[in-house]
Design a protein around this motif. Structure first.
Motif, PDB file in Angstrom:
ATOM      1  N   LEU A 111      -3.121  17.472  33.399  1.00 30.78           N
ATOM      2  CA  LEU A 111      -3.169  18.852  33.894  1.00 30.78           C
ATOM      3  C   LEU A 111      -2.374  19.015  35.183  1.00 30.78           C
ATOM      4  N   ASN A 112      -2.367  17.976  36.001  1.00 27.05           N
ATOM      5  CA  ASN A 112      -1.636  18.027  37.260  1.00 27.05           C
ATOM      6  C   ASN A 112      -0.146  18.285  37.032  1.00 27.05           C
ATOM      7  N   GLU A 113       0.380  17.786  35.907  1.00 25.21           N
ATOM      8  CA  GLU A 113       1.798  18.008  35.602  1.00 25.21           C
ATOM      9  C   GLU A 113       2.108  19.502  35.509  1.00 25.21           C
ATOM     10  N   ALA A 114       1.178  20.289  35.024  1.00 28.19           N
ATOM     11  CA  ALA A 114       1.380  21.738  34.952  1.00 28.19           C
ATOM     12  C   ALA A 114       1.089  22.396  36.298  1.00 28.19           C
ATOM     13  N   PHE A 115      -0.060  22.046  36.894  1.00 23.17           N
ATOM     14  CA  PHE A 115      -0.475  22.715  38.129  1.00 23.17           C
ATOM     15  C   PHE A 115       0.414  22.395  39.325  1.00 23.17           C
ATOM     16  N   LYS A 116       1.116  21.271  39.287  1.00 29.11           N
ATOM     17  CA  LYS A 116       1.974  20.935  40.422  1.00 29.11           C
ATOM     18  C   LYS A 116       3.209  21.839  40.485  1.00 29.11           C
ATOM     19  N   LYS A 117       3.404  22.656  39.447  1.00 33.42           N
ATOM     20  CA  LYS A 117       4.503  23.628  39.470  1.00 33.42           C
ATOM     21  C   LYS A 117       4.185  24.794  40.405  1.00 33.42           C
ATOM     22  N   LEU A 118       2.933  24.907  40.812  1.00 31.36           N
ATOM     23  CA  LEU A 118       2.527  25.940  41.768  1.00 31.36           C
ATOM     24  C   LEU A 118       2.572  25.364  43.181  1.00 31.36           C
ATOM     25  N   ALA A 119       3.047  26.150  44.116  1.00 28.45           N
ATOM     26  CA  ALA A 119       3.007  25.748  45.525  1.00 28.45           C
ATOM     27  C   ALA A 119       1.551  25.770  45.982  1.00 28.45           C
ATOM     28  N   PRO A 120       1.203  24.974  46.984  1.00 28.67           N
ATOM     29  CA  PRO A 120      -0.187  24.955  47.455  1.00 28.67           C
ATOM     30  C   PRO A 120      -0.737  26.334  47.796  1.00 28.67           C
ATOM     31  N   ASP A 121       0.074  27.188  48.416  1.00 23.89           N
ATOM     32  CA  ASP A 121      -0.421  28.525  48.757  1.00 23.89           C
ATOM     33  C   ASP A 121      -0.604  29.385  47.506  1.00 23.89           C
ATOM     34  N   GLU A 122       0.217  29.185  46.482  1.00 26.53           N
ATOM     35  CA  GLU A 122       0.044  29.912  45.218  1.00 26.53           C
ATOM     36  C   GLU A 122      -1.248  29.481  44.526  1.00 26.53           C
ATOM     37  N   LEU A 123      -1.503  28.191  44.538  1.00 26.31           N
ATOM     38  CA  LEU A 123      -2.725  27.673  43.920  1.00 26.31           C
ATOM     39  C   LEU A 123      -3.959  28.206  44.648  1.00 26.31           C
ATOM     40  N   LYS A 124      -3.895  28.238  45.956  1.00 22.89           N
ATOM     41  CA  LYS A 124      -5.012  28.749  46.757  1.00 22.89           C
ATOM     42  C   LYS A 124      -5.236  30.238  46.471  1.00 22.89           C
ATOM     43  N   GLN A 125      -4.171  31.011  46.376  1.00 25.97           N
ATOM     44  CA  GLN A 125      -4.291  32.441  46.106  1.00 25.97           C
ATOM     45  C   GLN A 125      -4.824  32.686  44.699  1.00 25.97           C
ATOM     46  N   LEU A 126      -4.368  31.900  43.744  1.00 21.24           N
ATOM     47  CA  LEU A 126      -4.854  32.025  42.375  1.00 21.24           C
ATOM     48  C   LEU A 126      -6.349  31.726  42.316  1.00 21.24           C
ATOM     49  N   ASP A 127      -6.770  30.688  42.990  1.00 18.42           N
ATOM     50  CA  ASP A 127      -8.189  30.331  43.042  1.00 18.42           C
ATOM     51  C   ASP A 127      -9.000  31.480  43.649  1.00 18.42           C
ATOM     52  N   LYS A 128      -8.509  32.022  44.723  1.00 15.86           N
ATOM     53  CA  LYS A 128      -9.194  33.137  45.400  1.00 15.86           C
ATOM     54  C   LYS A 128      -9.288  34.355  44.477  1.00 15.86           C
ATOM     55  N   SER A 129      -8.216  34.669  43.788  1.00 13.09           N
ATOM     56  CA  SER A 129      -8.207  35.825  42.884  1.00 13.09           C
ATOM     57  C   SER A 129      -9.161  35.633  41.713  1.00 13.09           C
ATOM     58  N   LEU A 130      -9.184  34.429  41.154  1.00 10.20           N
ATOM     59  CA  LEU A 130     -10.090  34.163  40.031  1.00 10.20           C
ATOM     60  C   LEU A 130     -11.551  34.223  40.468  1.00 10.20           C
ATOM     61  N   LYS A 131     -11.854  33.737  41.653  1.00  6.60           N
ATOM     62  CA  LYS A 131     -13.228  33.821  42.171  1.00  6.60           C
ATOM     63  C   LYS A 131     -13.611  35.280  42.396  1.00  6.60           C
TER      64      LYS A 131
END
Length: 137
Positions: A111-131
């Protein structure tokens, strides 16, 4: 109804995730639901079926069959719940724990192979939006 495009993207994102993740899980010799159960029970104390269902979001009817198959494979065990004799506690057997220690990190790396395509700030924002979306419902 300006939420419809968001709803469509949410559903199609989940479907895309499932198409990406499920074949890898299958290559490990498990179904998605079996993997969810093993991943939830790994490195944990035994838990009740109700707790397991809540943590995996698997329905009781589906969970019953999955637990029976995992028990037949010798991957889980059931014991009487001393706090509530009406329920059982489900835990991994030593073989189940060994399987967890193999498949869980392997799938996370996949899964990391896919998620590493997101920048750390994008991943954080996505997490925040989903919550935020989860909390709305």
């Amino acid at each position: 109804m300006n939420f419809l495009p968001v709803l469509r993207n949410l559903v199609s994102s989940y479907q895309a995730f499932d198409r990406y993740s499920a074949p890898h899980i299958k290559s490990l010799g498990l179904t998605m639901t079996q993997f969810e159960v093993i991943a939830t029970l790994g490195n944990q104390l035994p838990m009740s079926c109700k707790q397991l269902g809540e943590k995996t979001l698997v329905t009781k009817g589906t969970l019953t069959g999955v637990l029976e198959r995992l028990e037949a494979k010798g991957l889980i065990h059931r014991q009487v719940n001393t706090e509530d004799a009406r329920s059982q506690l489900i835990g991994l057997t030593p073989s189940g724990q060994t399987l967890f220690e193999k498949v869980f990190p392997e799938h996370l790396q996949y899964l990391n192979e896919a998620f590493k395509k997101l920048a750390p700030d994008e991943l954080k924002q996505l997490d925040k939006s989903l919550k935020l979306l989860r909390d709305i419902f």
